[in-house]
Design a protein around this motif. Structure first.
Motif, PDB file in Angstrom:
ATOM      1  N   ALA A 252      38.674  38.006  44.604  1.00  0.00           N
ATOM      2  CA  ALA A 252      38.426  38.660  43.312  1.00  0.00           C
ATOM      3  C   ALA A 252      36.932  38.898  43.100  1.00  0.00           C
ATOM      4  O   ALA A 252      36.524  39.961  42.630  1.00  0.00           O
ATOM      5  N   ASP A 253      36.107  37.914  43.471  1.00  0.00           N
ATOM      6  CA  ASP A 253      34.657  38.076  43.332  1.00  0.00           C
ATOM      7  C   ASP A 253      34.133  39.187  44.247  1.00  0.00           C
ATOM      8  O   ASP A 253      33.273  39.981  43.841  1.00  0.00           O
ATOM      9  N   ALA A 254      34.643  39.242  45.468  1.00  0.00           N
ATOM     10  CA  ALA A 254      34.219  40.294  46.398  1.00  0.00           C
ATOM     11  C   ALA A 254      34.632  41.666  45.876  1.00  0.00           C
ATOM     12  O   ALA A 254      33.854  42.625  45.939  1.00  0.00           O
ATOM     13  N   PHE A 255      35.839  41.754  45.337  1.00  0.00           N
ATOM     14  CA  PHE A 255      36.308  43.027  44.788  1.00  0.00           C
ATOM     15  C   PHE A 255      35.464  43.439  43.584  1.00  0.00           C
ATOM     16  O   PHE A 255      35.080  44.608  43.451  1.00  0.00           O
ATOM     17  N   ALA A 256      35.142  42.484  42.725  1.00  0.00           N
ATOM     18  CA  ALA A 256      34.296  42.773  41.560  1.00  0.00           C
ATOM     19  C   ALA A 256      32.908  43.241  42.020  1.00  0.00           C
ATOM     20  O   ALA A 256      32.337  44.158  41.423  1.00  0.00           O
ATOM     21  N   HIS A 257      32.397  42.636  43.086  1.00  0.00           N
ATOM     22  CA  HIS A 257      31.096  43.053  43.602  1.00  0.00           C
ATOM     23  C   HIS A 257      31.147  44.496  44.108  1.00  0.00           C
ATOM     24  O   HIS A 257      30.243  45.293  43.827  1.00  0.00           O
ATOM     25  N   VAL A 258      32.205  44.835  44.838  1.00  0.00           N
ATOM     26  CA  VAL A 258      32.340  46.206  45.345  1.00  0.00           C
ATOM     27  C   VAL A 258      32.423  47.182  44.178  1.00  0.00           C
ATOM     28  O   VAL A 258      31.812  48.258  44.209  1.00  0.00           O
TER      29      VAL A 258
END
Length: 175
Positions: A11-17
């Motif tokens: 979820a954090d990686a997706f939010a970063h993208v």
């Protein structure tokens, strides 16, 4: 716990993208980004499983076994056992570090392969209009050849790891 951590990481990686600059995102290959994102999720899952189910229990088991060997058979046996385990771990770390560099090249090549395939299929009409089918096939085959060489190098690296580990144990048992 592991699945919850993996979910939070993803979820954090997706939010970063999602927070990245639109110009940067527009300049990236969608196929490559999706491939890298999926690889990151699988890698984090594997890392969590490795630490929780392999490394932690193995360290505990090794410490207990060395303690029992030293207590039961004396200091000389403990020293040989400790040297054998240290040689095994040292060799493994050396080869694994080299393999990680090799796997980075494998992943880069995999990204190129996937991106070329994805873009060629997506832009198939433009490729055909410009009669570039043979050019695209040659470029893809060149990338496949590199992937093949890297795969063979990876197998050789794993074989060297196994041989070295066997030699470490053979040396320890021979003492």
């Amino acid at each position: 716990v592991g699945q919850s951590a993996l979910r939070r990481f993803t979820a954090d990686a997706f939010a970063h993208v999602q927070s990245l600059d639109a110009m940067w995102l527009g300049g990236q290959s969608t196929g490559e980004l999706s491939r890298v994102f999926a690889r990151g999720m699988r890698g984090m899952n594997a890392l969590l499983r490795l630490v929780v189910f392999n490394i932690g229990p193995t360290l505990l088991e090794t410490a207990l076994a060395l303690w029992l060997l030293g207590r039961r058979y004396g200091g000389a046996f403990l020293a040989v056992s400790l040297a054998t385990v240290s040689a095994f771990v040292g060799w493994s770390l050396l080869v694994v570090q080299r393999r990680v560099a090799l796997l980075c090249a494998v992943n880069d090549t995999d990204n190129v392969l996937f991106t070329r395939l994805f873009n060629a299929l997506l832009c198939n009409e433009a490729v055909r209009t410009n009669a570039n089918e043979d050019f695209e096939v040659r470029r893809y085959d060149d990338s496949l050849a590199l992937a093949e060489r890297l795969a063979v190098a990876d197998v050789k690296t794993v074989a060297a790891l196994n041989v070295g580990q066997a030699v470490c144990f053979w040396g320890g048992l021979g003492c």
